[in-house]
Design a protein around this motif. Structure first.
Motif, PDB file in Angstrom:
ATOM      1  N   ALA A 176     -24.693  -6.532  -0.653  1.00  0.00           N
ATOM      2  CA  ALA A 176     -25.153  -7.391  -2.079  1.00  0.00           C
ATOM      3  C   ALA A 176     -23.940  -8.104  -2.682  1.00  0.00           C
ATOM      4  CB  ALA A 176     -25.663  -6.292  -2.931  1.00  0.00           C
ATOM      5  N   VAL A 177     -22.737  -7.676  -2.366  1.00  0.00           N
ATOM      6  CA  VAL A 177     -21.627  -8.591  -2.881  1.00  0.00           C
ATOM      7  C   VAL A 177     -20.955  -9.031  -1.673  1.00  0.00           C
ATOM      8  CG1 VAL A 177     -21.802  -7.155  -5.058  1.00  0.00           C
ATOM      9  CG2 VAL A 177     -20.323  -6.602  -3.080  1.00  0.00           C
ATOM     10  N   PRO A 178     -19.974 -10.080  -2.305  1.00  0.00           N
ATOM     11  CA  PRO A 178     -19.175 -10.570  -0.997  1.00  0.00           C
ATOM     12  C   PRO A 178     -18.083  -9.360  -0.581  1.00  0.00           C
ATOM     13  CG  PRO A 178     -19.375 -12.074  -3.056  1.00  0.00           C
ATOM     14  CD  PRO A 178     -20.056 -10.759  -3.300  1.00  0.00           C
ATOM     15  N   PHE A 228     -14.957  -8.098  -2.177  1.00  0.00           N
ATOM     16  CA  PHE A 228     -15.010  -7.740  -3.371  1.00  0.00           C
ATOM     17  C   PHE A 228     -15.543  -6.244  -3.332  1.00  0.00           C
ATOM     18  CE2 PHE A 228     -15.805 -12.061  -5.682  1.00  0.00           C
ATOM     19  CZ  PHE A 228     -14.238 -12.253  -5.804  1.00  0.00           C
ATOM     20  N   ASP A 248     -14.710  -3.309  -2.538  1.00  0.00           N
ATOM     21  CA  ASP A 248     -13.815  -2.285  -3.053  1.00  0.00           C
ATOM     22  C   ASP A 248     -13.904  -2.360  -4.543  1.00  0.00           C
ATOM     23  OD1 ASP A 248     -11.955  -0.035  -2.389  1.00  0.00           O
ATOM     24  OD2 ASP A 248     -10.805  -1.235  -3.721  1.00  0.00           O
ATOM     25  N   LEU A 249     -13.493  -3.470  -5.299  1.00  0.00           N
ATOM     26  CA  LEU A 249     -13.420  -3.556  -6.670  1.00  0.00           C
ATOM     27  C   LEU A 249     -14.548  -3.374  -7.313  1.00  0.00           C
ATOM     28  CD1 LEU A 249     -10.630  -6.580  -6.333  1.00  0.00           C
ATOM     29  CD2 LEU A 249     -10.187  -4.169  -7.302  1.00  0.00           C
ATOM     30  N   HIS A 250     -15.580  -4.247  -6.745  1.00  0.00           N
ATOM     31  CA  HIS A 250     -16.765  -3.860  -7.304  1.00  0.00           C
ATOM     32  C   HIS A 250     -17.308  -2.645  -7.258  1.00  0.00           C
ATOM     33  CE1 HIS A 250     -17.917  -8.413  -7.066  1.00  0.00           C
ATOM     34  NE2 HIS A 250     -17.540  -8.121  -8.271  1.00  0.00           N
ATOM     35  N   HIS A 252     -15.611   0.060  -7.249  1.00  0.00           N
ATOM     36  CA  HIS A 252     -14.870   0.745  -8.408  1.00  0.00           C
ATOM     37  C   HIS A 252     -15.461   0.388  -9.919  1.00  0.00           C
ATOM     38  CE1 HIS A 252     -11.364   1.696  -6.049  1.00  0.00           C
ATOM     39  NE2 HIS A 252     -11.185   2.791  -6.961  1.00  0.00           N
ATOM     40  N   MET A 253     -15.625  -0.679 -10.057  1.00  0.00           N
ATOM     41  CA  MET A 253     -16.012  -1.064 -11.404  1.00  0.00           C
ATOM     42  C   MET A 253     -17.523  -0.596 -11.548  1.00  0.00           C
ATOM     43  SD  MET A 253     -14.945  -5.143 -12.093  1.00  0.00           S
ATOM     44  CE  MET A 253     -15.165  -5.902 -10.493  1.00  0.00           C
ATOM     45  N   LEU A 254     -18.365  -0.519 -10.567  1.00  0.00           N
ATOM     46  CA  LEU A 254     -19.675   0.061 -10.672  1.00  0.00           C
ATOM     47  C   LEU A 254     -19.524   1.630 -10.948  1.00  0.00           C
ATOM     48  CD1 LEU A 254     -22.327  -1.293  -8.022  1.00  0.00           C
ATOM     49  CD2 LEU A 254     -22.340  -1.009 -10.424  1.00  0.00           C
ATOM     50  N   ALA A 295     -17.356   3.213 -12.334  1.00  0.00           N
ATOM     51  CA  ALA A 295     -16.910   3.373 -13.830  1.00  0.00           C
ATOM     52  C   ALA A 295     -18.134   3.246 -14.905  1.00  0.00           C
ATOM     53  CB  ALA A 295     -15.778   2.219 -14.323  1.00  0.00           C
ATOM     54  N   VAL A 352     -25.828  -6.631 -10.862  1.00  0.00           N
ATOM     55  CA  VAL A 352     -24.884  -6.639 -10.147  1.00  0.00           C
ATOM     56  C   VAL A 352     -25.138  -7.033  -8.765  1.00  0.00           C
ATOM     57  CG1 VAL A 352     -22.737  -5.233  -9.144  1.00  0.00           C
ATOM     58  CG2 VAL A 352     -23.486  -5.305 -11.654  1.00  0.00           C
ATOM     59  N   ALA A 380     -16.120  -0.900 -16.929  1.00  0.00           N
ATOM     60  CA  ALA A 380     -15.667  -1.702 -15.722  1.00  0.00           C
ATOM     61  C   ALA A 380     -14.616  -2.474 -15.820  1.00  0.00           C
ATOM     62  CB  ALA A 380     -16.833  -2.479 -15.442  1.00  0.00           C
ATOM     63  N   ARG A 399     -22.185 -12.126 -12.805  1.00  0.00           N
ATOM     64  CA  ARG A 399     -23.239 -11.245 -12.082  1.00  0.00           C
ATOM     65  C   ARG A 399     -24.188 -10.663 -13.241  1.00  0.00           C
ATOM     66  NH1 ARG A 399     -23.645  -9.714  -6.779  1.00  0.00           N
ATOM     67  NH2 ARG A 399     -22.107 -10.950  -5.519  1.00  0.00           N
TER      68      ARG A 399
END
Lengths: 190, 190
Positions: free
Chosen positions: A141-143, A146, A148-150, A152-154, A156, A185, B157, B184
């Motif tokens: 769903a995401v590039p 990104f 790994d970082l996404h 993490h943010m998700l 959190a 997201v 995030a 997003r």
DNA sequence: CCGCGAAACAGACCGACTGTCGGTCTGGAA
DNA sequence: TTCCAGACCGACAGTCGGTCTGTTTCGCGG
């Protein structure tokens, strides 16, 4: 397994169970080793034979909780075919599990402070975070760069939702908000 | 202001500055009151005259850090007209600021554990979180009923991004990822 | 100028806690 | 039977947070 080893394992399990309850109830600082000793009937020497210190005991408790939560999440997404739906289902399940005061206090509030963020993250990587990252990759769903970082943010964001449920207002609103957040997201369904 | 009051303020500022450095370097648990006393040259009685306990001192330090960060964020969005762009700008600025080890350790890692999540949240509400919520409302990017919860998830995030920068990999990747993540959540630009 | 109240400061002291260390006991291998 | 490693014990040392009883210093009313 020899009788001696069995006894050792039993002792550790007993101590971890008691420490888990005390850490959840009174937090890390508010829980004294003496209280654990008193409730378990163990001696100081015995406990320090099994665990290097208070923080090592906490880490063992954390690992037990994470493993338990991990199993529950895996069970919740069993049978869900669509990776995107599995992601949403798993996230909601994690949010519900993190509503448990034991999980909240130990995993989300005290762990980063006690173990340090690095050790905490390493632990999460092996459990909740690892699964989320894999699911995010499967959903595509995401590039790629990104992911790994996404993840993490998700994670959190989900953890924060769980903490918010405890604040009050009921879990329904938090679940609805989290689902909306997730779908934003993940982008429009293909 | 009387000379006496001035002296009191000066003492508090001095202690907070020293405690802030020690808390950031060694964490809350790893910092002893004795160390603060030694470095400040103050006596026990004097410190306990100004602060009710170690946690109260920590709270004072936290408040000072939050206030400082708040001012920096306000300054960074000054002049930005578009509320959506202001939101993104402010978030990126907060992420950069939270890259400072002092902010990371004190605000993000130790504070929830030391003060309890409720008191920590109340503090954030008056600073970073309050601003984010207002910005999110102004941008009208998410449904009204989700504003509060989405603001929480977003802040979590962003905080996580800041912690990730410290892990390594450089801030560029984290910034790009955060910006993508934000856009997003905020949805397509109208 | 005096003296009194209150704030700022000092430091001895207390109880509680963590972690250590020498020692004991016992299962199981040699 | 011998012997060792691992489970267990509990006294002890050292540290730390917090309290308590003064002592000094400033401000102010008389």
């Amino acid at each position: 397994m020899s009788l001696r080893a069995q006894r050792g394992v039993a002792t550790r399990e007993k101590v971890v169970a008691i420490a888990r309850r005390l850490f959840a109830e009174h937090g890390y600082e508010g829980t004294s080793i003496e209280a654990v000793l008193h409730e378990s009937g163990l001696s100081r020497g015995a406990l320090y034979h099994h665990y290097a210190g208070k923080d090592a005991l906490f880490e063992a408790v954390l690992e037990a909780v994470e493993a338990e939560v991990g199993r529950a999440i895996v069970a919740s997404v069993r049978g869900v075919e669509d990776p995107r739906q599995a992601l949403v289902t798993g996230c909601l399940e994690w949010m519900r599990l993190a509503g448990d005061p034991v999980v909240r206090r130990i995993v989300l509030i005290d762990a980063p402070s006690v173990l340090g963020w690095e050790r905490w993250r390493a632990m999460e990587e092996r459990y909740a975070f690892g699964m989320l990252k894999a699911a995010l990759q499967a959903a595509r769903a995401v590039p790629e760069e990104f992911t790994d970082l996404h993840a993490h943010m998700l994670l959190a964001a989900i953890n924060e939702s769980a903490l918010l449920v405890a604040r009050g207002g009921g879990p329904e609103a938090a679940e609805a908000a989290l689902e909306d957040f997730l779908r934003r997201v993940l982008g429009p369904t293909p």
